[in-house]
Design a protein around this motif. Structure first.
Motif, PDB file in Angstrom:
ATOM      1  N   ASP A  60       0.861  -1.183   0.000  1.00 16.11           N
ATOM      2  CA  ASP A  60       0.000   0.000   0.000  1.00 16.11           C
ATOM      3  C   ASP A  60       0.898   1.233   0.000  1.00 16.11           C
ATOM      4  O   ASP A  60       1.819   1.339   0.815  1.00 16.11           O
ATOM      5  N   LEU A  61       0.646   2.150  -0.921  1.00 15.11           N
ATOM      6  CA  LEU A  61       1.455   3.368  -1.003  1.00 15.11           C
ATOM      7  C   LEU A  61       1.447   4.144   0.312  1.00 15.11           C
ATOM      8  O   LEU A  61       2.418   4.821   0.660  1.00 15.11           O
ATOM      9  N   ARG A  62       0.363   4.029   1.058  1.00 13.25           N
ATOM     10  CA  ARG A  62       0.230   4.797   2.301  1.00 13.25           C
ATOM     11  C   ARG A  62       1.084   4.251   3.439  1.00 13.25           C
ATOM     12  O   ARG A  62       1.151   4.866   4.510  1.00 13.25           O
ATOM     13  N   LEU A  63       1.735   3.124   3.218  1.00 16.28           N
ATOM     14  CA  LEU A  63       2.632   2.603   4.249  1.00 16.28           C
ATOM     15  C   LEU A  63       3.747   3.602   4.551  1.00 16.28           C
ATOM     16  O   LEU A  63       4.329   3.583   5.640  1.00 16.28           O
ATOM     17  N   SER A  64       4.040   4.496   3.601  1.00 18.09           N
ATOM     18  CA  SER A  64       5.066   5.517   3.841  1.00 18.09           C
ATOM     19  C   SER A  64       4.713   6.414   5.024  1.00 18.09           C
ATOM     20  O   SER A  64       5.606   7.001   5.644  1.00 18.09           O
TER      21      SER A  64
END
Length: 300
Positions: A164-168
């Motif tokens: 998931d890109l939002r893991l950043s």
């Protein structure tokens, strides 16, 4: 299930079966480093590596889940591609494989799932790695434990914790709590151990025997937390100066991370919180090069 035709080649037992294109006649794999010897075998389009040391990727896996991370702070070296295909090799050999996509680019997830499945994993009640740590990011609770996705078309049992890109967003939380964790603060240690603890839960849910973790090409707080929970890690590199420099940077950083995790284990005196092992063993370095027809015809 054959890997998707997104690359010029596809992996097969042991390591690679070359699918030649107009430009590339063969793909040669070179392995080096660690405590084993290896032999390169070429038979037509087949390049296979025969490993003679038991503590390598083709090891005799124990009944307990073995966790292997593929990591390099240099991008574009084939780590995700390698992991995807090795997962299928192991599954065809009867292992139950758990893939964990901790690379915010999400390429492993894109290889494994279609767009509808990815969108489902990203929903509020989805099972992406971001949804696992979202309560910690928001400060509303501890990890959640959704079930990993089973790859329906795989030959054998392969499960995926979707990326998931939002893991950043988790990177900042890990950085903010690192110093307190080194002092033994339990709330901060829960942040640092979040992905490790979820992987333990996912292994129990899937009865996985092998865990393969895909990591992003950086030396940030997320990779520091993920790598510490691995039993082994391997580093694919390309034969160029940037990859060599990247490997040197990686080695220096690993020494510092190991020392800091040692401090955490010394500071934490409790027994009710599962912490990463903090000492993964380097098992394999791999580089590759493509040989074109023009290069083969070139005089020495």
């Amino acid at each position: 299930m054959h890997p998707p035709n997104k690359f010029g080649s596809r992996f097969r037992t042991y390591v690679l079966e070359s699918t030649c294109t107009a430009a590339v006649e063969t793909l040669e794999i070179y392995t080096y480093l660690s405590e084993f010897t290896c032999k390169l075998v070429n038979a037509g389009d087949i390049a296979a590596i025969e490993l003679s040391h038991p503590n390598t990727l083709m090891m005799e896996w124990t009944t307990m889940a073995t966790t292997l991370s593929v990591f390099n702070n240099k991008g574009g070296v084939g780590k995700t591609t390698y992991m995807f295909h090795i997962a299928h090799v192991l599954a065809r050999r009867g292992h139950r494989v758990l893939l964990v996509d901790c690379d915010t680019q999400g390429n492993l997830t894109n290889y494994c799932l279609n767009d509808d499945e990815i969108a489902e994993a990203w929903k509020d009640d989805g099972n992406s790695i971001y949804r696992v740590v979202e309560p910690i990011i928001r400060g509303t609770g501890d990890i959640t434990t959704p079930s990993p996705s089973k790859l329906s078309q795989a030959e054998g049992d392969i499960y995926l914790v979707p990326g998931d890109l939002r893991l950043s967003d988790f990177e900042d939380r890990l950085g903010d709590t690192w110093n307190a964790a080194r002092g033994g603060d339990e709330a901060s240690l829960r942040v640092q151990s979040a992905i490790h603890r979820y992987i333990d839960a996912a292994v129990s849910a899937t009865n996985a025997t092998v865990v393969l973790i895909d990591m992003g090409p950086n030396l940030g707080a997320l990779n520091r937390a993920v790598l510490a929970s691995s039993d082994y890690f391997m580093t694919p590199v390309a034969p160029d100066l940037f990859s060599i420099q990247g490997t040197e940077n990686l080695g220096n950083k690993l020494v510092a991370w190991r020392s800091q995790w040692d401090q955490i284990h010394t500071s934490w005196t409790g027994s009710h919180l599962s912490l990463p092992k903090e000492a993964p063993q380097f098992t394999l370095g791999m580089s590759y090069k493509c040989i074109t027809r023009d290069q083969r015809m070139r005089p020495e």
